[in-house]
Design a protein around this motif. Sequence first.
Motif, PDB file in Angstrom:
ATOM      1  N   UNK A 110      10.949  21.634 -22.155  1.00 40.74           N
ATOM      2  CA  UNK A 110       9.878  20.667 -22.376  1.00 40.74           C
ATOM      3  C   UNK A 110      10.501  19.293 -22.638  1.00 40.74           C
ATOM      4  N   UNK A 111      10.218  18.395 -21.729  1.00 40.28           N
ATOM      5  CA  UNK A 111      10.750  17.033 -21.812  1.00 40.28           C
ATOM      6  C   UNK A 111       9.617  16.126 -22.266  1.00 40.28           C
ATOM      7  N   UNK A 112       9.799  15.491 -23.408  1.00 39.14           N
ATOM      8  CA  UNK A 112       8.738  14.683 -24.003  1.00 39.14           C
ATOM      9  C   UNK A 112       8.946  13.212 -23.644  1.00 39.14           C
ATOM     10  N   UNK A 113       7.930  12.663 -22.992  1.00 39.74           N
ATOM     11  CA  UNK A 113       8.009  11.254 -22.580  1.00 39.74           C
ATOM     12  C   UNK A 113       7.592  10.338 -23.720  1.00 39.74           C
ATOM     13  N   UNK A 114       8.008   9.090 -23.609  1.00 38.34           N
ATOM     14  CA  UNK A 114       7.754   8.135 -24.694  1.00 38.34           C
ATOM     15  C   UNK A 114       6.274   7.809 -24.852  1.00 38.34           C
ATOM     16  N   UNK A 115       5.504   7.938 -23.785  1.00 36.77           N
ATOM     17  CA  UNK A 115       4.063   7.707 -23.896  1.00 36.77           C
ATOM     18  C   UNK A 115       3.341   8.622 -22.922  1.00 36.77           C
ATOM     19  N   UNK A 116       2.061   8.761 -23.152  1.00 40.71           N
ATOM     20  CA  UNK A 116       1.276   9.769 -22.441  1.00 40.71           C
ATOM     21  C   UNK A 116       1.101   9.443 -20.955  1.00 40.71           C
ATOM     22  N   UNK A 117       1.109  10.481 -20.174  1.00 41.41           N
ATOM     23  CA  UNK A 117       0.743  10.390 -18.763  1.00 41.41           C
ATOM     24  C   UNK A 117      -0.781  10.361 -18.697  1.00 41.41           C
ATOM     25  N   UNK A 118      -1.307   9.627 -17.710  1.00 39.58           N
ATOM     26  CA  UNK A 118      -2.753   9.566 -17.550  1.00 39.58           C
ATOM     27  C   UNK A 118      -3.169  10.133 -16.201  1.00 39.58           C
ATOM     28  N   UNK A 119      -4.465  10.285 -16.055  1.00 35.09           N
ATOM     29  CA  UNK A 119      -5.022  10.850 -14.839  1.00 35.09           C
ATOM     30  C   UNK A 119      -4.482  10.116 -13.601  1.00 35.09           C
ATOM     31  N   UNK A 120      -4.050  10.918 -12.645  1.00 35.21           N
ATOM     32  CA  UNK A 120      -3.624  10.416 -11.332  1.00 35.21           C
ATOM     33  C   UNK A 120      -2.316   9.622 -11.366  1.00 35.21           C
ATOM     34  N   UNK A 121      -1.643   9.599 -12.507  1.00 41.01           N
ATOM     35  CA  UNK A 121      -0.312   8.999 -12.523  1.00 41.01           C
ATOM     36  C   UNK A 121       0.636   9.844 -11.666  1.00 41.01           C
ATOM     37  N   UNK A 122       1.570   9.186 -11.038  1.00 42.12           N
ATOM     38  CA  UNK A 122       2.600   9.888 -10.269  1.00 42.12           C
ATOM     39  C   UNK A 122       3.864   9.952 -11.122  1.00 42.12           C
ATOM     40  N   UNK A 123       4.222  11.169 -11.498  1.00 42.10           N
ATOM     41  CA  UNK A 123       5.351  11.375 -12.407  1.00 42.10           C
ATOM     42  C   UNK A 123       6.489  12.042 -11.634  1.00 42.10           C
ATOM     43  N   UNK A 124       7.665  11.456 -11.726  1.00 44.75           N
ATOM     44  CA  UNK A 124       8.848  12.013 -11.064  1.00 44.75           C
ATOM     45  C   UNK A 124       9.966  12.105 -12.102  1.00 44.75           C
ATOM     46  N   UNK A 125      10.618  13.259 -12.153  1.00 46.14           N
ATOM     47  CA  UNK A 125      11.771  13.400 -13.042  1.00 46.14           C
ATOM     48  C   UNK A 125      13.042  13.471 -12.191  1.00 46.14           C
ATOM     49  N   UNK A 126      14.101  12.919 -12.748  1.00 43.76           N
ATOM     50  CA  UNK A 126      15.394  12.925 -12.059  1.00 43.76           C
ATOM     51  C   UNK A 126      16.430  13.584 -12.969  1.00 43.76           C
ATOM     52  N   UNK A 127      17.034  14.616 -12.452  1.00 39.57           N
ATOM     53  CA  UNK A 127      18.036  15.379 -13.208  1.00 39.57           C
ATOM     54  C   UNK A 127      19.373  14.635 -13.152  1.00 39.57           C
ATOM     55  N   UNK A 128      20.269  15.042 -14.024  1.00 38.56           N
ATOM     56  CA  UNK A 128      21.562  14.345 -14.106  1.00 38.56           C
ATOM     57  C   UNK A 128      22.372  14.446 -12.818  1.00 38.56           C
ATOM     58  N   UNK A 129      22.038  15.402 -11.973  1.00 39.40           N
ATOM     59  CA  UNK A 129      22.719  15.528 -10.681  1.00 39.40           C
ATOM     60  C   UNK A 129      22.186  14.553  -9.647  1.00 39.40           C
ATOM     61  N   UNK A 130      21.077  13.881  -9.975  1.00 41.08           N
ATOM     62  CA  UNK A 130      20.424  13.008  -9.017  1.00 41.08           C
ATOM     63  C   UNK A 130      19.270  13.689  -8.300  1.00 41.08           C
ATOM     64  N   UNK A 131      19.122  14.979  -8.476  1.00 45.92           N
ATOM     65  CA  UNK A 131      17.998  15.689  -7.866  1.00 45.92           C
ATOM     66  C   UNK A 131      16.700  15.301  -8.573  1.00 45.92           C
ATOM     67  N   UNK A 132      15.627  15.252  -7.776  1.00 41.99           N
ATOM     68  CA  UNK A 132      14.354  14.819  -8.341  1.00 41.99           C
ATOM     69  C   UNK A 132      13.283  15.887  -8.144  1.00 41.99           C
ATOM     70  N   UNK A 133      12.228  15.757  -8.910  1.00 45.02           N
ATOM     71  CA  UNK A 133      11.080  16.644  -8.774  1.00 45.02           C
ATOM     72  C   UNK A 133       9.812  15.866  -9.118  1.00 45.02           C
ATOM     73  N   UNK A 134       8.833  15.909  -8.221  1.00 46.01           N
ATOM     74  CA  UNK A 134       7.530  15.322  -8.521  1.00 46.01           C
ATOM     75  C   UNK A 134       6.749  16.295  -9.396  1.00 46.01           C
ATOM     76  N   UNK A 135       6.276  15.787 -10.502  1.00 46.34           N
ATOM     77  CA  UNK A 135       5.608  16.629 -11.495  1.00 46.34           C
ATOM     78  C   UNK A 135       4.127  16.789 -11.128  1.00 46.34           C
ATOM     79  N   UNK A 136       3.637  18.005 -11.209  1.00 51.35           N
ATOM     80  CA  UNK A 136       2.204  18.248 -11.006  1.00 51.35           C
ATOM     81  C   UNK A 136       1.449  17.704 -12.209  1.00 51.35           C
ATOM     82  N   UNK A 137       0.621  16.697 -11.952  1.00 54.06           N
ATOM     83  CA  UNK A 137      -0.079  16.030 -13.054  1.00 54.06           C
ATOM     84  C   UNK A 137      -1.478  16.619 -13.215  1.00 54.06           C
ATOM     85  N   UNK A 138      -1.666  17.381 -14.271  1.00 53.67           N
ATOM     86  CA  UNK A 138      -2.977  17.975 -14.564  1.00 53.67           C
ATOM     87  C   UNK A 138      -3.732  17.231 -15.659  1.00 53.67           C
TER      88      UNK A 138
END
Lengths: 52, 421
Positions: free
Chosen positions: B79-107
């Motif tokens: 569980x990765x806690x962001x500094x502020x809340x995600x809102x409806x329809x925001x596009x959230x992408x996380x990037x791992x230390x390897x440079x690999x990324x993942x688009x987060x399913x925003x519910x």
Amino acid sequence: MKQVLAMNYAVIEAEEIMILNHPTTIFTNDDVPVSVYDTEDEVNYRCTDETK
Amino acid sequence: MGIRIGIGSLKIGQGSTGVDWSSYWATLISATVGNAAPTDVVLTFPSGQPSLLATDITATVNGVARGVSSASWAGGVWTVVLASAVEYADVVVVTFKTGQTKTVTNNVLTYTALLTKTGTGGGVSTLRMQVSSNITITLGANAKFYSDAGGTANESATWTITSGALRTIYLKCTTGTATFAISDCSKIIRWGSTSSEGWDSRENSASIGLNISKLNNAICLRTFGNVALTGDAPASITELLRIDGIAYNTSWISNGPLPPNLLNLYLNSNQVAYGYNGPIPATLQSMHMQGALIAWKYTGALPVNNGYLVLSGANIEWTHNGNLPNNTSYCIIDGAKINWTGLNVGNGNSSWFSLSNYRISKMSSADMVTLLTQMTGRTGTLPATITINDYADYASPPAEVVTAVNTLKATKGITTVNLGA
């Protein structure tokens, strides 16, 4: 039909009063009053006078 | 003393733990953020790796970096806690230390707009919405809902909107700012209608700061008066996109395309900064763009079924040398950068016709005769007064132009034709 050249301002009193502030040749019916003015103040004075 | 020489087999991407992190990230099962904990990005792996810390991952929300406050493991769930809340329809992408990324399913379903007091704060705003399921809007401390237009009855901090018809409520923001939290933005299907404002806020009434891209299931958005809108218009809007209020602080900033199936567009404010470079929806039946900051730029024909046409603004750059739409019924073109050099204004019954400032180079008398002749021969009616400026010989039109004017007047029953500079 009459043809009036207005280089600055004109007031056309047709079905509705129309004020032009652009150099224009006006083609309108003979019974439509058209007044030509040089300045906006003159137009304003004319319109104010009309409402008295 | 014995000496042992070790020969390792460290792979690229493998840290001191001996884990191949690229391969580990590839096992990621899901990445989600939910309504109950809108700061928490939940990454689910087949097995946990507790050595991974918050510093091993970064995040962006709508392309902007969002800090990671903390991270924790529970089994295979990171569980990765962001500094502020995600809102409806925001596009959230996380990037791992390897440079690999993942688009987060925003519910996340909630979206929070912001109200700001204007003037005395004593004015009342009218709010009308239609929703597909019941939702709630909750106001911050400095604003309240009321059941009457006077802003006195049944004061409340929440409004439950029931599904069905367009619902109406009133609000005041009397001090500073106040949040305007929508419990489920996905359920809004109309913010206003073709006959009623969705947000009507005039002198001393609140301004609403709203990212309209969040209304991605709405088919209508109609505002009048104080608004501070951002975001591109969502593709869902079909009926009407109307942002009106030339005498108020009515702003919208967008450089994106208009909704592709939009029927009616009405932008009327000197603070609307719409700067898209490209075609407008082919479905448009009426378009009104009026405002000093509207900088729509396009070369080509207008939508074929467009009837009502107002293009008025110093920064609109529409260029076209063909016909106006065939059923043009209302026409005002007035912009220093507009360059319509066509000589056919269509055939619709027209209630207003003014080409005030519509081309860069002045029209010749030969072209004026062609235009006047087309207007004489067109099927539809014309209004009592017609204005055509940008005419080179306006001060002394030649006989053939005078004849064409007289024929037009007589044929179409026009009282006044103005040919201007």
